[in-house]
Design a protein around this motif. Structure first.
Motif, PDB file in Angstrom:
ATOM      1  N   ILE A  53       2.026  10.816  -3.038  1.00 55.80           N
ATOM      2  CA  ILE A  53       1.400   9.493  -3.307  1.00 55.80           C
ATOM      3  C   ILE A  53       1.760   8.523  -4.326  1.00 55.80           C
ATOM      4  O   ILE A  53       1.849   7.260  -4.288  1.00 55.80           O
ATOM      5  N   LEU A  54       2.665   8.875  -5.490  1.00 55.06           N
ATOM      6  CA  LEU A  54       2.967   8.247  -6.444  1.00 55.06           C
ATOM      7  C   LEU A  54       4.224   7.653  -6.086  1.00 55.06           C
ATOM      8  O   LEU A  54       4.765   6.665  -6.166  1.00 55.06           O
ATOM      9  N   ARG A  57       2.680   5.284  -2.252  1.00 54.14           N
ATOM     10  CA  ARG A  57       1.579   4.437  -2.266  1.00 54.14           C
ATOM     11  C   ARG A  57       1.085   4.422  -0.849  1.00 54.14           C
ATOM     12  O   ARG A  57       1.077   3.182  -0.315  1.00 54.14           O
ATOM     13  N   HIS A  59      -1.296   3.963   2.562  1.00 54.74           N
ATOM     14  CA  HIS A  59      -2.738   3.086   2.775  1.00 54.74           C
ATOM     15  C   HIS A  59      -3.844   4.126   3.233  1.00 54.74           C
ATOM     16  O   HIS A  59      -4.970   3.651   3.152  1.00 54.74           O
ATOM     17  N   HIS A  84      -5.731   5.282 -12.027  1.00 60.25           N
ATOM     18  CA  HIS A  84      -5.135   4.106 -11.042  1.00 60.25           C
ATOM     19  C   HIS A  84      -6.051   3.690 -10.232  1.00 60.25           C
ATOM     20  O   HIS A  84      -6.127   4.359  -9.190  1.00 60.25           O
ATOM     21  N   GLN A  86      -5.967   1.444  -7.617  1.00 61.94           N
ATOM     22  CA  GLN A  86      -5.574   1.383  -6.345  1.00 61.94           C
ATOM     23  C   GLN A  86      -5.414   2.834  -5.680  1.00 61.94           C
ATOM     24  O   GLN A  86      -5.786   3.063  -4.534  1.00 61.94           O
ATOM     25  N   LEU A  87      -4.764   3.727  -6.429  1.00 62.48           N
ATOM     26  CA  LEU A  87      -4.460   5.125  -5.882  1.00 62.48           C
ATOM     27  C   LEU A  87      -5.727   6.093  -5.718  1.00 62.48           C
ATOM     28  O   LEU A  87      -5.870   6.534  -4.761  1.00 62.48           O
ATOM     29  N   VAL A  90      -7.443   5.139  -2.417  1.00 61.70           N
ATOM     30  CA  VAL A  90      -6.992   5.321  -0.998  1.00 61.70           C
ATOM     31  C   VAL A  90      -7.859   6.147  -0.189  1.00 61.70           C
ATOM     32  O   VAL A  90      -8.498   7.165  -0.373  1.00 61.70           O
TER      33      VAL A  90
END
Length: 139
Positions: A53-54, A57, A59, A84, A86-87, A90
């Protein structure tokens, strides 16, 4: 803007598949390629999944529930608790053969975006992905 009717709807979307059984992971990745995904990353458990994930990133995340050492419920709990924005947001779709009430309720409580029972068909997988992606963009 995601449009599932577009010929190129999926080719620029990055998807992460978390599945501990290699052959199931390969089947899911093959189905995703048939749908049109080209940016597919894989991890065999929740620990490796966080690294991915890091790094990439994604979708969208497809995640098995029963994995070791970090299972899907724990993975999703940690993901949603990330600082974070955005993360932590998900979309996650669980792929599992577990239909126990406790598991489903835990997944819903953690804001899972979708739930698919294995074995999954191409049409069912595509429909669930389309639904989640359209819902996330407010469509």
């Amino acid at each position: 803007m995601f449009d599932p009717t577009s010929q190129h709807a999926y080719e620029n979307l990055r998807i992460l598949v978390l599945e501990d059984e290699w052959y199931i992971r390969q089947i899911i990745c093959r189905l995703l390629r048939q749908i049109g995904f080209q940016l597919i990353d894989e991890a065999e458990n929740g620990v490796d999944g966080f690294r991915e994930i890091l790094r990439v990133r994604p979708h969208l995340i497809l995640c098995d529930i029963h994995m070791e050492p970090v299972d899907g419920i724990t993975f999703l709990r940690k993901l949603r608790a990330l600082g974070h924005e955005q993360l932590s947001q998900v979309p996650v779709i669980f792929l599992t053969s577990d239909k126990q009430r406790e598991t489903v309720l835990a997944a819903k409580e953690l804001r899972v975006d979708g739930y698919l029972a294995k074995p999954v068909s191409l049409a069912t997988l595509k429909d669930r992905i389309d639904h989640v992606l359209l819902q996330r963009q407010g469509g």
